[in-house]
Structures are given as C-alpha cells and as structure tokens.
Design a protein around this motif. Structure first.
Motif, PDB file in Angstrom:
ATOM      1  N   TYR A 102      29.229 -14.949  26.320  1.00 24.48           N
ATOM      2  CA  TYR A 102      29.740 -16.010  27.339  1.00 24.48           C
ATOM      3  C   TYR A 102      29.984 -15.113  28.494  1.00 24.48           C
ATOM      4  N   LEU A 104      28.175 -12.463  29.380  1.00 25.30           N
ATOM      5  CA  LEU A 104      26.761 -11.983  30.024  1.00 25.30           C
ATOM      6  C   LEU A 104      26.260 -13.504  30.691  1.00 25.30           C
ATOM      7  N   ARG A 105      26.540 -14.602  30.049  1.00 25.15           N
ATOM      8  CA  ARG A 105      26.021 -15.834  30.826  1.00 25.15           C
ATOM      9  C   ARG A 105      26.778 -15.984  32.146  1.00 25.15           C
ATOM     10  N   ALA A 107      27.900 -13.589  33.855  1.00 28.09           N
ATOM     11  CA  ALA A 107      27.450 -12.514  34.823  1.00 28.09           C
ATOM     12  C   ALA A 107      26.194 -13.066  35.442  1.00 28.09           C
ATOM     13  N   GLY A 108      25.260 -13.483  34.548  1.00 25.55           N
ATOM     14  CA  GLY A 108      23.954 -13.951  35.039  1.00 25.55           C
ATOM     15  C   GLY A 108      23.957 -15.167  36.054  1.00 25.55           C
ATOM     16  N   ALA A 109      25.030 -15.949  35.799  1.00 22.67           N
ATOM     17  CA  ALA A 109      25.170 -17.241  36.861  1.00 22.67           C
ATOM     18  C   ALA A 109      25.854 -16.589  37.982  1.00 22.67           C
ATOM     19  N   ASN A 110      26.469 -15.301  38.213  1.00 19.80           N
ATOM     20  CA  ASN A 110      27.075 -15.043  39.017  1.00 19.80           C
ATOM     21  C   ASN A 110      28.545 -15.729  39.258  1.00 19.80           C
ATOM     22  N   GLU A 111      29.105 -15.915  38.133  1.00 23.19           N
ATOM     23  CA  GLU A 111      30.563 -16.860  38.109  1.00 23.19           C
ATOM     24  C   GLU A 111      31.516 -15.918  37.446  1.00 23.19           C
TER      25      GLU A 111
END
Length: 249
Positions: A102, A104-105, A107-111
């Motif tokens: 979660y 990493l997810r 971070a990938g979505a910049n949230e």
C-alpha cells in the motif's frame, strides 16, 4: 502500526457451507489472521476497541447479527473519531507485506498515506456481514465497499463484496469484484491462498452462468476442482452447467 491481537479473535468466526443454486449461501468466514506482523503495545483506547471487536465477532459466530450490530455501530463511530484528524489516505494492512504494497502504491500515485492495523476494516466487514445475514443487502454494500476501499488488495473483503453484488443480481460487477479477489489471493500463501482462490473462482463461475457464459463458467469450476478435487458444491455447479448446455442443444 499493525497489531497482533487478531489471531485468537479471528478464530472466533468459522466457515458455513455454501449452497449451489439459486445463490451461494453467505460465506461466514473470518478474514485470515495477519501474518508476520510486529508486536506493538496498544494504547488503552486501542485495547478497548480490540475487546469490543472480539465481542462482535463472537456474536456473529453465534448467529446473533443484531447483537453484533449493536456493538459494531458505536465501534465504527469510535474509529471514525479516532482518525477524524487524519488527512492522509488510510489503508488497513493485514501484515507487513500489505503495508509495503500500500505504501508503494501510494508513492506511485503521489499521495500521502498511512497503513494502520486491520481492526477498522474488520469492523466494517463485520457490520456488512451482519446486515447480509439479516437480508439487508443494500444496506450492507456500503460497509463492504468501504472495507475494500481501505484494504483493496485483501481477497476476503473483495469476495464478500462480490457476494453482495451477486445477491443484488449485479452479475458483471460481482464477476469483476471476484476477479479482483482472485488476483489478490495470488499474493497469499498455503492453504489460505487455495481457499481464497477457490472462493473467488467459484463466485466468478456463478456469475458467468448467470450471464450465459457456460464455457467460461465451466473453466472456472474446473480450476476450483484442481485445488479441491472432492468439492461437492463445485461438482454441483458443473452439473448445472451441463444441464443448461443440454437445454440449449
């Protein structure tokens, strides 16, 4: 921080048999207990919520949906209040693996996000389960959708939501949700992985029958049998597929 008080608690809820046609029975299965979670000291407030959650699950196990609801309604309000000031996206993680996933997810979505323990989502699941048990499907769905939103890679909540959509006869939505559950189950291990895959594939097969896709449904049920060769409920569905195919020939 993930807590390790759920092993005994989740064991309170067992598994009820699922029927074949017209709709699989409600799956009274507790979410799998967290694995490899670090031990952490609970605050008194957290310990109190844990105890209440245990009481609610015991009530569900005993078939006392109304009693469980009476506990879970104020408990969910407590969770809302406890995190009312949190501006980051909140995930419920079952273990360290999900926590990393979660984060990493996010971070990938910049949230900005945090991963908390499974308690809040387990309470949401329990509330939805109790409502389904009381035949209040429409009222149950928002609770299950919230649990899935906060724990999007947890097969159990996804399958429970897939079941609720089945009960609403939203066949495509149910199928899609079970497909997400099957994908999430691939990240599990051992017997839990097999059980989660079987449940997801069974739900997908059921929906495919309702959508008239008998060949695809047969494939799903055969996958179930590869995991559990003596599963009579799966065999019943395969027989139903053959009967429906014969009617069309």
């Amino acid at each position: 921080m993930i807590r390790m008080h759920w092993l005994a608690m989740l064991a309170l809820v067992g598994v009820a048999p699922a029927a074949a046609r017209p709709l699989p029975a409600l799956q009274q299965a507790a979410p799998a207990a967290p694995q490899n979670a670090p031990i952490a000291q609970e605050t008194p407030e957290e310990a109190a919520r844990t105890a209440k959650l245990g009481e609610a699950l015991a009530a569900i196990q005993s078939g006392k949906a109304a009693e469980a609801t009476a506990i879970l309604t104020p408990l969910l309000a407590e969770y809302e209040q406890a995190y009312a000031g949190e501006k980051r996206k909140i995930y419920c993680a079952q273990d360290q693996k999900q926590t990393i996933l979660y984060m990493l997810r996010a971070a990938g979505a910049n949230e900005n996000a945090i991963a908390i323990g499974p308690g809040w989502c387990l309470a949401l699941w329990g509330r939805g389960f109790a409502l389904i048990d009381q035949q209040q499907i429409d009222a149950a769905v928002p609770f299950l959708e919230r649990a899935v939103a906060m724990s999007p890679s947890y097969a159990h909540y996804l399958s429970e939501l897939g079941y609720a959509y089945q009960a609403q006869k939203k066949w495509q939505r149910s199928y899609d949700t079970y497909a997400r559950a099957a994908e999430a189950a691939k990240g599990e291990e051992g017997e839990q992985r097999a059980k989660s895959l079987r449940r997801a594939w069974f739900g997908m097969g059921y929906g495919l029958i309702e959508m008239g896709k008998l060949d695809e449904a047969e494939k799903m049920f055969n996958q179930c049998l590869e995991l559990f060769p003596d599963d009579q409920k799966v065999k019943n569905e395969l027989q139903y597929v053959r009967e429906q195919r014969a009617k069309k020939s």
